[in-house]
Enzyme design. Structure first.
Site, PDB file in Angstrom:
ATOM      1  N   GLU A   1       0.834  -1.200   0.000  1.00 23.95           N
ATOM      2  CA  GLU A   1       0.000   0.000   0.000  1.00 23.95           C
ATOM      3  C   GLU A   1       0.872   1.254   0.000  1.00 23.95           C
ATOM      4  O   GLU A   1       1.843   1.349   0.750  1.00 23.95           O
ATOM      5  CB  GLU A   1      -0.902  -0.011   1.242  1.00 23.95           C
ATOM      6  CG  GLU A   1      -1.821   1.184   1.362  1.00 23.95           C
ATOM      7  CD  GLU A   1      -2.601   1.188   2.660  1.00 23.95           C
ATOM      8  OE1 GLU A   1      -3.618   1.899   2.733  1.00 23.95           O
ATOM      9  OE2 GLU A   1      -2.195   0.477   3.605  1.00 23.95           O
TER      10      GLU A   1
ATOM     11  N   CYS B   1      -5.803  -2.751   2.579  1.00 26.75           N
ATOM     12  CA  CYS B   1      -5.671  -2.610   4.036  1.00 26.75           C
ATOM     13  C   CYS B   1      -6.950  -2.991   4.774  1.00 26.75           C
ATOM     14  O   CYS B   1      -7.348  -4.147   4.832  1.00 26.75           O
ATOM     15  CB  CYS B   1      -5.216  -1.189   4.367  1.00 26.75           C
ATOM     16  SG  CYS B   1      -4.698  -0.980   6.092  1.00 26.75           S
TER      17      CYS B   1
ATOM     18  N   LYS C   1      -9.666   2.586  -3.360  1.00 24.69           N
ATOM     19  CA  LYS C   1     -10.179   2.031  -2.114  1.00 24.69           C
ATOM     20  C   LYS C   1     -11.558   2.596  -1.781  1.00 24.69           C
ATOM     21  O   LYS C   1     -11.790   3.802  -1.876  1.00 24.69           O
ATOM     22  CB  LYS C   1      -9.195   2.330  -0.971  1.00 24.69           C
ATOM     23  CG  LYS C   1      -9.551   1.664   0.349  1.00 24.69           C
ATOM     24  CD  LYS C   1      -8.488   1.952   1.397  1.00 24.69           C
ATOM     25  CE  LYS C   1      -8.814   1.258   2.716  1.00 24.69           C
ATOM     26  NZ  LYS C   1      -7.815   1.556   3.764  1.00 24.69           N
TER      27      LYS C   1
END
Length: 509
Positions: free
Chosen positions: A278, A387, A335
């Site tokens: 990430e 994540c 995301k």
């Protein structure tokens, strides 16, 4: 003096009972405690008024989150630059706020449900409260009871019922087991001594038998392969940069970070796909393209690369937290599930600039589309999860439909050497188990690993070291029952059960 000690013991007992859920989770993995903690919670509030139950429930929740989620202190103090007293206060408010969910659960039980089919209504209420906690205010689907059963016999139910269903089974099994061994604990005026009546009376024997059936039923289910291998395995190089969080956004450290990733990628040699974590580079996709091209040249003409980057929103001073593919196909995933206070700031107009923690680097992300497309990597379809997204079971299951493997990237260095990253890894493993997909997990400082379709570790790198994991990822096809139906059938069943509880004659187990 004895009266004071007795009062103190009564207040401390629910806190310790709640901490049992943390001990059942990673890294302790004492999963039998996941059977006992919900039973202890029920027994602690059994004969209380609704208000008393609410207080006891809050203390139970405080035990869960103060022991299992106080790792947020690391990001608040160490990386957010918040003074120790204020960081401790913010951590206390965070855990105390989460404990309200268990307080609400206890109040609802005593106000509406106590005495009504407790063997079914208590598990149903537990399941619904886990779902509520995973949804409200963007959700905190952490320390779910079902996740603790990753290594228990109940794991075989995960691809069928998902994590919430396993939570419910865990509560039912715990109730049956405890009632079968100590039925007097459930009487209106319980006697708390330990005693066994051997041989067990018929009703107790039946309860113990049912508990055993529930626990061992997952063993044959775990032998079922809901998905099948498709094609040849992909050769992959998973790069773990181990960049210190305080260095990541320092302009003076930018070039050394770039060179470090290039050097590590070179160590991977010729692979089909390079995977970086990430926000691996402190660059936007346009700025990072020359570095990505160099890494691809090192990996070979037919290689692909997937990396996390912060991509700027057109005409706005905002960013997406993105996954970018390069090589034979160039695609982007933004995301969707953002972390409050870490990636975006609720009540931003009021809080921005108040303390350093509210001005963390990259805390101005916006979410991507609610129904994102999957990524294509080397002629395979990949379900991307960035994540915190991997903590959402139904979101992950939707992402996995019509894909062949899972990819999750993360930067758990925000939480240092706490138990937070180890819990995060356990959650990721459960998502692989639920979806019957192999998973590549790439993180900045660990745990970087490749998981098989049952959530077992095929290979991994040690935490807090830079390195490259060369591994094979086997694409798979097919869908598990949980991927097809999600949690909705269970939620509807639990809601109907709790609504039905007021019918006459339904006041016994």
């Amino acid at each position: 003096m004895k009266t004071r000690l007795a009062w103190l013991a009564r207040q401390v007992t629910p806190v310790f009972a709640g901490a049992g859920i943390t001990l059942a989770s990673a890294p302790f993995n004492l999963w039998p405690l996941a059977l006992l903690a919900p039973v202890a919670f029920l027994l602690l509030i059994k004969n209380l008024t609704p208000l008393q139950a609410l207080i006891k429930g809050w203390l139970f929740g405080l035990g869960v989150f103060a022991s299992g989620a106080s790792w947020v202190y690391v990001s608040i103090h160490v990386h957010g630059g918040t003074p120790v007293p204020l960081a401790l206060l913010m951590t206390a408010l965070f855990t105390a706020g989460l404990a309200v969910f268990f307080a609400l659960q206890a109040w609802i039980w005593q106000r509406f449900l106590n005495g009504y089919l407790w063997l079914l209504t208590w598990p149903a209420l537990w399941l619904l409260m886990e779902v509520l906690r995973s949804w409200i205010f963007t959700g905190f689907p952490w320390l779910l009871l079902g996740t603790t059963h990753l290594e228990s016999p109940l794991q075989g139910w995960a691809p069928i019922l998902g994590v919430y269903g396993v939570s419910g089974l865990s509560v039912v099994a715990g109730l049956l087991l405890t009632w079968g061994l100590q039925p007097h604990w459930f009487h209106p005026n319980p006697k708390w001594q330990l005693k066994l009546s051997l041989p067990f009376p018929p009703r107790q024997a039946v309860a113990l038998g049912c508990a055993l059936v529930i626990l061992v039923s997952g063993l044959p289910l775990a032998q079922i392969n809901w998905t099948q291998p498709q094609g040849e395995p992909l050769s992959a190089g998973l790069v773990q940069g181990n960049i210190a969080q305080q260095d990541k956004w320092d302009p003076a450290k930018r070039q050394p970070i770039i060179q470090h990733y290039l050097n590590l990628s070179k160590e991977a040699g010729a692979v089909e796909v390079l995977l970086w974590p990430e926000t691996a580079l402190p660059l936007t996709p346009g700025q990072a393209q020359p570095i990505i091209d160099r890494a691809l040249q090192q990996a070979g003409e037919k290689a692909a690369l997937v990396t996390g980057l912060a991509s700027r929103v057109p005409d706005q001073p905002r960013f997406y937290n993105s996954l970018v593919t390069a090589g034979q196909a160039e695609e982007v995933y933004h995301k969707v599930k953002l972390v409050p206070f870490g990636e975006y700031l609720p009540l931003e107009a009021w809080l921005r600039g108040v303390i350093d923690f509210f001005d963390l680097p990259m805390s101005s992300f916006i979410p991507g589309p609610q129904h994102p497309a999957n990524l294509r990597v080397q002629n395979t379809s990949v379900a991307p999860l960035i994540c915190y997204e991997v903590a959402y079971p139904d979101f992950s299951a939707r992402q996995a439909v019509d894909t062949q493997w899972l990819l999750t990237v993360s930067n758990d260095s925000w939480f240092g050497r706490s138990i937070g990253p180890l819990q995060h890894f356990q959650i990721a493993r459960f998502r692989a188990l639920e979806t019957g997909r192999e998973m590549a997990r790439v993180t900045n400082n660990g745990i970087t690993a490749v998981l098989d379709h049952q959530g077992q570790i095929k290979d991994r790198l040690p935490q807090f070291q830079s390195g490259v994991l060369k591994a094979k990822i086997q694409p798979r096809t097919g869908n598990t029952p949980f991927m097809l139906f999600g949690s909705w059938p269970l939620l509807l069943a639990c809601l109907l059960l709790l609504a039905w509880r007021t019918l006459p004659g339904k006041k016994t187990c």
